[in-house]
Write a protein that holds these residues in place. Structure first.
Motif, short mmCIF file in Angstrom:
data_model
loop_
_atom_site.label_atom_id
_atom_site.label_comp_id
_atom_site.label_asym_id
_atom_site.label_seq_id
_atom_site.Cartn_x
_atom_site.Cartn_y
_atom_site.Cartn_z
N UNK A 6 4.90 3.53 20.47
CA UNK A 6 6.13 3.41 19.67
C UNK A 6 6.69 1.99 19.63
N UNK A 7 6.13 1.08 20.43
CA UNK A 7 6.62 -0.30 20.45
C UNK A 7 5.90 -1.11 19.37
N UNK A 8 6.66 -1.69 18.48
CA UNK A 8 6.07 -2.45 17.37
C UNK A 8 5.43 -3.74 17.87
N UNK A 9 4.34 -4.12 17.22
CA UNK A 9 3.68 -5.39 17.48
C UNK A 9 3.74 -6.23 16.21
N UNK A 10 3.81 -7.55 16.35
CA UNK A 10 3.78 -8.38 15.15
C UNK A 10 2.46 -8.15 14.40
N UNK A 11 2.50 -8.08 13.09
CA UNK A 11 1.27 -7.81 12.34
C UNK A 11 0.22 -8.91 12.47
N UNK A 12 0.64 -10.12 12.86
CA UNK A 12 -0.31 -11.23 12.96
C UNK A 12 -0.64 -11.59 14.41
N UNK A 13 -0.35 -10.68 15.35
CA UNK A 13 -0.68 -10.94 16.76
C UNK A 13 -2.20 -11.04 16.90
N UNK A 14 -2.64 -11.99 17.72
CA UNK A 14 -4.07 -12.22 17.91
C UNK A 14 -4.35 -12.40 19.40
N UNK A 15 -5.16 -11.53 19.95
CA UNK A 15 -5.49 -11.54 21.37
C UNK A 15 -6.97 -11.86 21.53
N UNK A 16 -7.30 -12.72 22.50
CA UNK A 16 -8.70 -13.12 22.67
C UNK A 16 -8.96 -13.51 24.12
N UNK A 17 -10.23 -13.47 24.50
CA UNK A 17 -10.65 -13.95 25.80
C UNK A 17 -11.08 -15.40 25.62
N UNK A 18 -10.39 -16.31 26.30
CA UNK A 18 -10.71 -17.73 26.18
C UNK A 18 -11.90 -18.15 27.02
N UNK A 35 -11.28 -15.57 34.37
CA UNK A 35 -11.14 -15.02 33.02
C UNK A 35 -9.76 -15.41 32.56
N UNK A 36 -9.69 -16.13 31.43
CA UNK A 36 -8.36 -16.45 30.92
C UNK A 36 -8.13 -15.81 29.57
N UNK A 37 -6.87 -15.42 29.39
CA UNK A 37 -6.43 -14.62 28.25
C UNK A 37 -5.72 -15.50 27.23
N UNK A 38 -6.06 -15.33 25.98
CA UNK A 38 -5.39 -16.06 24.91
C UNK A 38 -4.60 -15.11 24.03
N UNK A 39 -3.43 -15.54 23.60
CA UNK A 39 -2.56 -14.71 22.76
C UNK A 39 -1.79 -15.61 21.81
N UNK A 40 -1.80 -15.23 20.53
CA UNK A 40 -1.04 -15.98 19.52
C UNK A 40 -0.09 -15.04 18.80
N UNK A 41 1.04 -15.59 18.40
CA UNK A 41 2.04 -14.90 17.58
C UNK A 41 2.67 -13.70 18.28
N UNK A 42 2.66 -13.71 19.60
CA UNK A 42 3.27 -12.66 20.40
C UNK A 42 3.54 -13.25 21.78
N UNK A 43 4.55 -12.75 22.47
CA UNK A 43 4.88 -13.27 23.79
C UNK A 43 4.43 -12.36 24.91
N UNK A 44 4.45 -12.90 26.12
CA UNK A 44 4.09 -12.14 27.32
C UNK A 44 5.37 -11.90 28.12
N UNK A 45 5.55 -10.65 28.54
CA UNK A 45 6.68 -10.27 29.39
C UNK A 45 6.17 -9.30 30.44
#
Length: 145
Positions: free
Chosen positions: A27-39, A55-65
């Motif tokens: 039920x929690x909305x995500x930005x439509x342009x969020x992009x998650x990747x393994x760097x 292992x490092x995590x990459x994320x664009x157009x969304x925040x980490x909390x």
């Protein structure tokens, strides 16, 4: 089919699909342009056995909390090892194949046994449920030997 009837059918089918999608996603909305990747590591990487690797995590157009923090357009990482994506409408399991990073971590160190392994990231909301739409990386394959 007459043109007005055809448009009505298309509209009804679209509404059904949107309702069905909402029923099977978190039920929690995500930005439509969020992009998650393994760097790191890269897809196809061969890593030495008996040695931990980062292992490092990459994320664009969304925040980490962190978990239990509900803030728009944020979530926290889950690393899936040798498994498929879980059900998008339920809490992400927590076991050796589903690692939770609820403190907001953006990297980890792993040591895996020799063989082929898959890695994939999945964002979860403050309650560890995938967003709507789910935000996940492509699955990569690594070899430990």
């Amino acid at each position: 089919m007459h043109k007005p009837m055809h448009k009505l059918f298309i509209a009804a089918a679209t509404a059904f699909l949107l309702l069905a999608q909402g029923a099977i996603a978190g039920s929690t909305a995500a930005p439509p342009n969020a992009y998650l990747y393994i760097g790191w590591p890269n897809d196809g990487q061969v890593l030495p056995a008996g040695r931990p690797f980062k292992v490092w995590f990459g994320l664009r157009n969304m925040g980490v909390a962190p978990k239990d923090v509900s803030f728009p357009n944020t979530g926290h990482h889950h690393l899936l090892i040798d498994t498929d994506l879980p059900s998008p409408d339920q809490e992400i399991p927590s076991d050796r194949n589903h690692l939770h990073f609820g403190a907001g971590e953006t990297e980890t160190t792993l040591e895996l046994p020799p063989g082929r392994h898959t890695l994939q990231l999945l964002m979860g909301d403050d309650k560890h449920v995938p967003h709507n739409p789910p935000v996940y990386s492509r699955k990569i394959t690594i070899t430990v030997r």
